[in-house]
Design an enzyme around this catalytic site. Sequence first.
Site, PDB file in Angstrom:
ATOM      1  N   ASP A 134       0.830  -1.199   0.000  1.00 42.62           N
ATOM      2  CA  ASP A 134       0.000   0.000   0.000  1.00 42.62           C
ATOM      3  C   ASP A 134       0.870   1.257   0.000  1.00 42.62           C
ATOM      4  OD1 ASP A 134      -2.751   1.141   0.366  1.00 42.62           O
ATOM      5  OD2 ASP A 134      -1.893   1.888   2.234  1.00 42.62           O
ATOM      6  N   GLU A 159      14.359 -15.036   0.179  1.00 40.71           N
ATOM      7  CA  GLU A 159      14.774 -16.097   1.101  1.00 40.71           C
ATOM      8  C   GLU A 159      13.955 -17.372   0.881  1.00 40.71           C
ATOM      9  OE1 GLU A 159      15.913 -12.968   4.726  1.00 40.71           O
ATOM     10  OE2 GLU A 159      14.298 -14.432   4.987  1.00 40.71           O
TER      11      GLU A 159
END
Length: 563
Positions: free
Chosen positions: A221, A270
């Site tokens: 956002d 990751e």
Amino acid sequence: MSNPAPASTHPEATWWRQAAVYQIYPRSFADSDNDGMGDLPGITARMDYLSALGIDAIWLSPFYPSALADGGYDVDDYRNVDPRLGSLDDFDAMVAAAHESGIKIIVDIVPNHSSNLHPWFQAALAAAPGSPERARYHFLDGLGEEGELPPSDWPSHFGGGAWTRVKEAAGPNAGQLGQWYLHLFAAEQPDFNWDNPEVREDFHTTLRFWADRGVDGFRVDVAHALDKDMSLPLRSKPALEILVDDGSDPLFDRDAVHEIFAGWRSVLNEYDPPKAAVAEAWVPFTDRRLKYARPTELGQAFNFDLLQAHFDGTEFRTIAEKCLSEAEASGASSTWVFSNHDVVRHASRYALPDDSTLETLEAWLLSDGVTPATDLARGLRRARAATLFMLGLPGSAYLYQGEELGLFEVADLPAAALQDPTWFRTQHKIKGRDGCRVPLPWSATELNFGFGGTPWLPQPSWFALQAADVQDGTIGSTLEMYRDALALRRKLQTEESLEWLSGESGPLVHYRRPNGWEVLTNFANKPAPLPSGVDVAKVVLSSGDPADATTTIPAETTLWIAP
């Protein structure tokens, strides 16, 4: 800047590039416990509907604990579920049900601001000026002889000023009015200070928290607002919507924001496959917007060009060409969107007069919601045609709940029902966004149209005409058109390219995908001759009545043509 991991070879590493993503505004989707508010179990219960629709992913608007000062975008706790919407166990069950149905989950992350009830902000209010607690936000002394004036002229997006003064709870001025804090949105949404390492690391923790629970991606956002120039004296910015193209704006699209998102990309990488992300970055300069979409950052950024366009063939083609070219240059895929929780539904926008502007929309959302006049039949016809034009394009398509039912904006909500902060901060001048957030109609005959308890926003009687059960299995309904289009779209979405078969301008826009599928749209308000070589026997989908396409393509209609 952080170095991203090498490109993943996982077979699902690029699932997002041409995905159909369905935005769910949780409070308005489905209510499982009859309290009038949609919830996570309600979403899980409707997973068969979502699977049958043919989407690839759900984008879940905020479901975190919140006082709902801004519809959930004021977050009290980034790593929990609002108890009115369920629990973490309910979240896990929803993710599992989605994954069993082959549907990915994207969650909304709100990094520009927290709620004023967030523990960090409560600690900041309790602490003295200059404290580490206040350093996580933007607290400044005011101007004037006694600090009685805000630190700058910056306005809030929701109306009024972007600064609120606090009464000090600690320090030598305890009990007196003291510093001011920054909030680019509602006063209940204080802006984080992203120069603070604690803020950066805490959001890395939040990303890992949801990724570890099986989330496949994140919608970010107000991604362009995190970095701010707070050097004193603060520079003037009386109009938020005016940006500069060199990164020097004091509030938006500053160059340093890309270091933040490079750090996010390191976290997202990751995982294998890497987690996806898309930036909500209202940046008018495409070369700068595309920085958010680089593989070293979020990987994708919304383009709102079609959302802001008139229903015009030349405009649609120009936008599509530009956005596809830009996406290729950035290494991302393009994004397409017509409606979401922040804008008037596109079936209603297209029902307004052709010369409508932003001011027209605002006028329409004023006192009675009936001016200017609208042609709803034409609005829906255009919305269906535009949707098929868009779903044929390379890239990812973002759909908003209810558009598959052809829902219109509920523009005549009574004043007493309104909850959008825009309504309150503009002194009841602009109704705001509640009209696109009214809970969905699932059944024409059930109480509350099958949503659940008495909805938190009232549903209009005309919802019965567009309820999901009325359209289910009805040939030619908007719901069935979406289902057919999303099923066929999987055959279209091969190589991320197309060939234009029509001229650069004009109401007839025609393109072909690499595997031979063709999309033909007539943007005019009258029929047009079918182009030479188009075989009507091969029309597999029409936004209108396919029987009307013989030697002409009907007005404001899109055809999909098989090879």
